[in-house]
Design an enzyme around this catalytic site. Structure first.
Site, mmCIF file in Angstrom:
data_model
loop_
_atom_site.group_PDB
_atom_site.id
_atom_site.type_symbol
_atom_site.label_atom_id
_atom_site.label_comp_id
_atom_site.label_asym_id
_atom_site.label_seq_id
_atom_site.Cartn_x
_atom_site.Cartn_y
_atom_site.Cartn_z
ATOM 1 N N ASP A 144 -5.098 38.905 48.050
ATOM 2 C CA ASP A 144 -5.533 40.298 48.059
ATOM 3 C C ASP A 144 -5.163 40.982 46.744
ATOM 4 O O ASP A 144 -5.784 41.983 46.366
ATOM 5 C CB ASP A 144 -4.908 41.054 49.232
ATOM 6 C CG ASP A 144 -5.365 40.512 50.572
ATOM 7 O OD1 ASP A 144 -6.413 39.845 50.612
ATOM 8 O OD2 ASP A 144 -4.668 40.747 51.587
ATOM 9 N N ARG B 14 -30.967 45.719 16.896
ATOM 10 C CA ARG B 14 -31.266 45.209 15.551
ATOM 11 C C ARG B 14 -32.662 44.607 15.481
ATOM 12 O O ARG B 14 -33.309 44.598 14.432
ATOM 13 C CB ARG B 14 -30.246 44.151 15.158
ATOM 14 C CG ARG B 14 -28.850 44.677 14.884
ATOM 15 C CD ARG B 14 -27.918 43.544 14.485
ATOM 16 N NE ARG B 14 -26.569 43.729 15.005
ATOM 17 C CZ ARG B 14 -25.638 42.800 15.002
ATOM 18 N NH1 ARG B 14 -25.918 41.595 14.508
ATOM 19 N NH2 ARG B 14 -24.443 43.049 15.488
ATOM 20 N N GLY C 5 -32.159 34.596 23.001
ATOM 21 C CA GLY C 5 -32.831 33.411 22.484
ATOM 22 C C GLY C 5 -31.917 32.493 21.706
ATOM 23 O O GLY C 5 -30.837 32.116 22.153
ATOM 24 N N GLU D 177 -9.787 30.880 42.662
ATOM 25 C CA GLU D 177 -9.304 31.934 43.576
ATOM 26 C C GLU D 177 -10.250 32.111 44.763
ATOM 27 O O GLU D 177 -10.338 33.208 45.339
ATOM 28 C CB GLU D 177 -9.136 33.268 42.840
ATOM 29 C CG GLU D 177 -8.049 33.276 41.796
ATOM 30 C CD GLU D 177 -6.665 33.076 42.386
ATOM 31 O OE1 GLU D 177 -6.165 33.978 43.080
ATOM 32 O OE2 GLU D 177 -6.086 32.015 42.134
ATOM 33 N N GLY D 178 -10.917 31.054 45.168
ATOM 34 C CA GLY D 178 -11.859 31.115 46.287
ATOM 35 C C GLY D 178 -13.282 31.180 45.783
ATOM 36 O O GLY D 178 -13.663 32.113 45.067
ATOM 37 N N THR D 179 -14.090 30.174 46.111
ATOM 38 C CA THR D 179 -15.457 30.111 45.609
ATOM 39 C C THR D 179 -16.313 31.242 46.179
ATOM 40 O O THR D 179 -15.931 31.930 47.127
ATOM 41 C CB THR D 179 -16.117 28.771 45.988
ATOM 42 O OG1 THR D 179 -16.203 28.705 47.426
ATOM 43 C CG2 THR D 179 -15.322 27.591 45.476
#
Length: 404
Positions: free
Chosen positions: A255, A282, A357, A381-383
Site C-alpha cells: 500500500d 520543432r 519516428g 510490485e504486482g503485475t
C-alpha cells in the site's frame, strides 16, 4: 475531506530541488549507465549523502521510499494532512523525469526501506535507521502470488534459519541489507508469511547472478540464494504469531510502495511527453489545448490523448498517497494507481516513440530508453493483471479465495 490538487506550498521547494537534480545530475549520465549495465553510479553516493543531510536537518520530508511511514504524526486540527507519502510521490515523479534506473539505484532509497517503514516497530526503526534495504519477494515459479512463497524460515533458538531462492531483487547486490519474505509454515498459507531484515554478508546468503535487462539498466537486479542463513529473531518484522495477522502487515508494504511505482511511471511518461511536445513543435506541429482534437493534426490529436491518459494516472497517484497520509485505507487506490500508471506509462512512452519516428526509435534522443525503462513499472510490485484482480476483489467485496 477534500483533496486539493495543487502541490502543497511547503512541498514546492522539495519538488523544485528534485527537478533540478533530475535535469542537471541524472539526465546527463542517463545514457552512460544505460550502456554500462551493472556499473556502479558513483555520482549517486554524493546525492544520497546530500539527501541524508537534508533529512537530518528537517529541511526535506519524505524525499523517497525511506521517508514513507504508515503513521507519521498527528493529524492537524482541520483533519487533513499532506505528509511523507505525498512528498515521496511528488519527489519521485520529478526524479524519474530524469531517470528511473538511477532513482532505483539510489543508496538508502530501496523498496526494502519502505517495507521496514511500513511494518517495523519503534526499536527496529531506530536499529535499521540509515540502512539501504533491497526487497526480496519473487521466487522461481511464484510470480506475483506472494502468498505462495516457498522460502522457509525455521526457528532455531534466538535465530531463524532461511532457505530458498529469490529472483529479480532490485538493488540486490549493492544494498547493505535485504528484506526477505519467507514462510514460517508452508501448510499455513499466507498467514505464515513474514519478512526478515538480513544484512549483506550474513553467512548463507549470497548473490548468485545479476540479470541483463530490457530497461532500468543502471539498477542492479539480482538472484539471491539463501542456504542455512541464520538471522536474529529480532530482525523479523511483525509478530511471530501466525494468527497475529503478520501477512496483512507485510502486505501493507505494498500500500506504500505501489503509489511510489506509480510515481515512477508518471515521471517517466511525463519526460516522454515533454520531449515529444518540443520535437513536434520543432517540426511545425502545433498542439492547441483550447481546440478539439478532431480539428487538429493527427499527431496533435494523438499527443492530447496521451496527455489525458497521463493526467488520469497522476490524479490516482495523488489520491493513493493522500489517503495514506490521512490514515484512510488506501489498498484499493494504491492498486488502481499502480495499474493505471503502469499501463498508460508504457503506452505513453511507446506512443511518443511512434510520434517521433526515427528520432524516437534511435539513440539520438532518450525516448527509446524511456520506453524500455517504463515497461518494468507495469510488471514489478504486482503485475497489471494482479492489480486488476485486487481492484475487483475490493470493489466486489470478495476474498482471494472467492475471486482468483
Amino acid at each position: 475531506m477534500a483533496i486539493n490538487l495543487e502541490t502543497p506550498k511547503r512541498f514546492r521547494p522539495l519538488v523544485g530541488q528534485a527537478h533540478q537534480v533530475a535535469m542537471n545530475m541524472l539526465r546527463p549520465i542517463s545514457r552512460r549507465y544505460d550502456r554500462a549495465e551493472h556499473a556502479h553510479p558513483h555520482e549517486l553516493d554524493m546525492l544520497a549523502a546530500m539527501i541524508d543531510g537534508l533529512a537530518a536537518s528537517g529541511a526535506s520530508e519524505g524525499a523517497g521510499a525511506a521517508g514513507v511511514r504508515t503513521h507519521d504524526g498527528d493529524l492537524p486540527p482541520d483533519g487533513v494532512r499532506n505528509g511523507s507519502h505525498l512528498a515521496s510521490v511528488l519527489s519521485i515523479t520529478e526524479m524519474c523525469w530524469g531517470d528511473v534506473g538511477l532513482l532505483l539505484a539510489m543508496p538508502r532509497q530501496g523498496l526494502g526501506n519502505s517495507a521496514i517503514a511500513s511494518v517495523a516497530d519503534e526499536e527496529q526503526l531506530a536499529r535499521f535507521a540509515g540502512v539501504w534495504a533491497a526487497m526480496a519477494i519473487t521466487e522461481p515459479g511464484t510470480g506475483s502470488d506472494s502468498a505462495s512463497i516457498r522460502t522457509t524460515a525455521t526457528r532455531d533458538g534466538d535465530h531463524y534459519v532461511l532457505d530458498g531462492e529469490k529472483i529479480f531483487v532490485t538493488s540486490g547486490s549493492r544494498a547493505d541489507h535485504v528484506v526477505v519474505w519467507a514462510t514460517l509454515d508452508r501448510d499455513r498459507g499466507r498467514a505464515a508469511i513474514r519478512s526478515f531484515v538480513v544484512p549483506h554478508g550474513t553467512p548463507g546468503m549470497r548473490v548468485e547472478r545479476l540479470e541483463h535487462k530490457l530497461g532500468i539498466r543502471a539498477s542492479d537486479t539480482a538472484t539471491i540464494l539463501l542456504e542455512g542463513c541464520r538471522v536474529p529473531a529480532e530482525n523479523m518484522l511483525g509478530s511471530p504469531e501466525i494468527e497475529a495477522g503478520g501477512f496483512a502487515g507485510a502486505m501493507a508494504t505494498f500500500d506504500n510502495t505501489r503509489p511510489l511505482v506509480a510515481a515512477m511511471a508518471v515521471g517517466c511518461a511525463r519526460a516522454s511527453l515533454d520531449l515529444t511536445r518540443d520535437l513536434l513543435a520543432r517540426a511545425g506541429v502545433a498542439v492547441d489545448h483550447d481546440r478539439p482534437a478532431q480539428v487538429q493534426s493527427a499527431a496533435a490529436a494523438r499527443l492530447l490523448e496521451l496527455e489525458a491518459d497521463w493526467e488520469g494516472a497522476y490524479l490516482l497517484m495523488l489520491q493513493a498517497a493522500w489517503k495514506a497520509d490521512n490514515r484512510l485505507p488506501n489498498s484499493l487506490e494504491a492498486s488502481m494507481a499502480k495499474a493505471k500508471a503502469g499501463r498508460v506509462g508504457s503506452a505513453i512512452t511507446l506512443g511518443c516513440v511512434e510520434l517521433c519516428g526515427s528520432l524516437g526509435y534511435s539513440e539520438t534522443e532518450l525516448l527509446e530508453k524511456w520506453a524500455r525503462d517504463s515497461k518494468i513499472l507495469d510488471i514489478f510490485e504486482g503485475t497489471q493483471q494482479i492489480q486488476q484482480l485486487i481492484v475487483a476483489r475490493r470493489v466486489l467485496g470478495l476474498s482471494s479465495t472467492e475471486l482468483r
